[in-house]
Design an enzyme around this catalytic site. Sequence first.
Site, short mmCIF file in Angstrom:
data_model
loop_
_atom_site.label_atom_id
_atom_site.label_comp_id
_atom_site.label_asym_id
_atom_site.label_seq_id
_atom_site.Cartn_x
_atom_site.Cartn_y
_atom_site.Cartn_z
CB SER A 144 39.18 -30.79 32.50
OG SER A 144 40.70 -30.04 33.13
CE1 TYR A 157 35.86 -26.64 33.05
CE2 TYR A 157 37.58 -27.79 34.12
CZ TYR A 157 36.50 -27.64 32.83
OH TYR A 157 37.57 -27.30 31.72
N1 LIG Z 1 41.95 -24.15 28.11
C1 LIG Z 1 42.35 -25.04 29.27
O1 LIG Z 1 42.84 -25.45 30.36
C2 LIG Z 1 41.67 -26.48 29.24
C3 LIG Z 1 42.42 -27.08 30.66
C4 LIG Z 1 41.97 -28.45 30.66
C5 LIG Z 1 40.46 -28.59 29.65
N2 LIG Z 1 39.77 -28.08 28.92
C6 LIG Z 1 38.35 -28.05 27.97
O2 LIG Z 1 38.94 -27.87 26.51
C7 LIG Z 1 37.69 -28.05 25.81
C8 LIG Z 1 37.54 -26.28 25.07
O3 LIG Z 1 37.71 -25.59 25.71
P1 LIG Z 1 38.44 -23.95 25.24
O4 LIG Z 1 40.01 -23.66 26.28
O5 LIG Z 1 39.45 -24.37 23.61
O6 LIG Z 1 37.98 -23.36 25.34
P2 LIG Z 1 37.24 -21.71 24.66
O7 LIG Z 1 36.86 -20.98 25.65
O8 LIG Z 1 38.65 -21.01 24.20
O9 LIG Z 1 36.69 -22.54 23.65
C9 LIG Z 1 35.56 -23.02 23.70
C10 LIG Z 1 34.51 -23.12 22.39
O10 LIG Z 1 33.08 -23.89 22.68
C11 LIG Z 1 31.88 -22.87 21.99
N3 LIG Z 1 30.89 -23.45 23.11
C12 LIG Z 1 30.30 -22.74 24.94
N4 LIG Z 1 29.43 -22.96 24.87
C13 LIG Z 1 29.02 -23.82 23.71
C14 LIG Z 1 27.59 -24.13 23.71
N5 LIG Z 1 26.62 -24.62 24.33
N6 LIG Z 1 27.85 -24.93 22.37
C15 LIG Z 1 28.75 -24.98 21.56
N7 LIG Z 1 29.80 -24.62 21.58
C16 LIG Z 1 29.91 -23.98 22.87
C17 LIG Z 1 33.26 -20.95 22.62
O11 LIG Z 1 32.30 -19.98 22.34
C18 LIG Z 1 34.18 -21.28 22.18
O12 LIG Z 1 33.94 -21.11 20.56
C19 LIG Z 1 35.89 -27.60 26.63
O13 LIG Z 1 35.87 -28.82 27.21
C20 LIG Z 1 37.45 -27.69 27.87
O14 LIG Z 1 36.33 -27.47 29.23
C21 LIG Z 1 40.76 -26.78 29.13
#
Ligand SMILES: NC(=O)c1ccc[n+]([C@@H]2O[C@H](COP(=O)([O-])OP(=O)(O)OC[C@H]3O[C@@H](n4cnc5c(N)ncnc54)[C@H](O)[C@@H]3O)[C@@H](O)[C@H]2O)c1
Length: 285
Positions: A144, A157
């Site tokens: 991130s 985080y």
């Molecule tokens: N959305 C944002 O703004 C953003 C920004 C920077 C980084 N990220 C990173 O992107 C990645 C994906 O996030 P997202 O935004 O798509 O979130 P999201 O919540 O939409 O999707 C995350 C998925 O991970 C699954 N998950 C959670 N815990 C888990 C576990 N223990 N084992 C397996 N699966 C698990 C959830 O069920 C979900 O389907 C993350 O690492 C997040 O930190 C997101």
Amino acid sequence: MKNLKGKVAVITGAARGIGFALAEASAEAGMKLAISDIDPAALAEAKKSLDAKGAETLAFPADVGNASEIEALAAATLKQFGSADLLFNNAGLFGTPALLWEQELADWEKTISVNLMGAINGIRTFVPIMLHQETDCHIVNVASVAGHLVQPFLGPYQATKFAMTAITESLYLELQTLDANIGVSLVCPGFTKTNIMGGEAASEPSQEEMSGGPASMIRSAMTEGVKSGLSPHDVAKQVIEAVKNDKFYVFTHPYALEMIGKRFDQVLGGTNPLLEGALKERFTE
Ligand SMILES: NC(=O)c1ccc[n+]([C@@H]2O[C@H](COP(=O)([O-])OP(=O)(O)OC[C@H]3O[C@@H](n4cnc5c(N)ncnc54)[C@H](O)[C@@H]3O)[C@@H](O)[C@H]2O)c1
């Protein structure tokens, strides 16, 4: 990894959000998919939708924080497809905004387990498989912007995302010493329109948030940012291009680099960290 066609992509946290978009983009590039998530019902829906678009998909529920479940994911992938060529360590959660010393121990442990141990389990399981295959492979770690910038109240985080930056750079360098055919990318998205701040993944507000303290300002700023963020599809497109071009740093949001530049200026100039934005207005003016 120039040619993705016919190769096998393994994606954690693939039921929704960025993980699901990575699965779609991998399928569009002609890859077979091993998708995994802790939420079996949402994973089954994701498989249905990918299969409907003609993808060849294995859906394997697993908790990334559990090493033996990730080993089982690898075994199932090899059994079904015979190889694992591209790994996306994507699963992650946001956690609870709170003062560092008031973060519940369980929240620290959960965030570290999913965001950091998840990627470590992926690396420990899949790198030996990829080295043994001796084919062109690639590992993508989704960190991130929070792996390069610090805001208050997001301790777990940010700690896990900074750690993700460190282990991913280390992985890249270590693989160079082996002259291995495994590329590595560190993906650092900014706000992306997913469910990370809501739904079942949402964390309970901390005490400090409930009393209307500054941590609640951080949660609302994050929630608003995510709501108006880039589409996961746009993020995934950039990631696939980076894999094809063997690009290490993937900053999907240009504003991030400007902010990181400012942080490095502070570090190099020996200036102390400063509150920014609404927090600055409320607490320093
Ligand atoms: N959305 C944002 O703004 C953003 C920004 C920077 C980084 N990220 C990173 O992107 C990645 C994906 O996030 P997202 O935004 O798509 O979130 P999201 O919540 O939409 O999707 C995350 C998925 O991970 C699954 N998950 C959670 N815990 C888990 C576990 N223990 N084992 C397996 N699966 C698990 C959830 O069920 C979900 O389907 C993350 O690492 C997040 O930190 C997101």
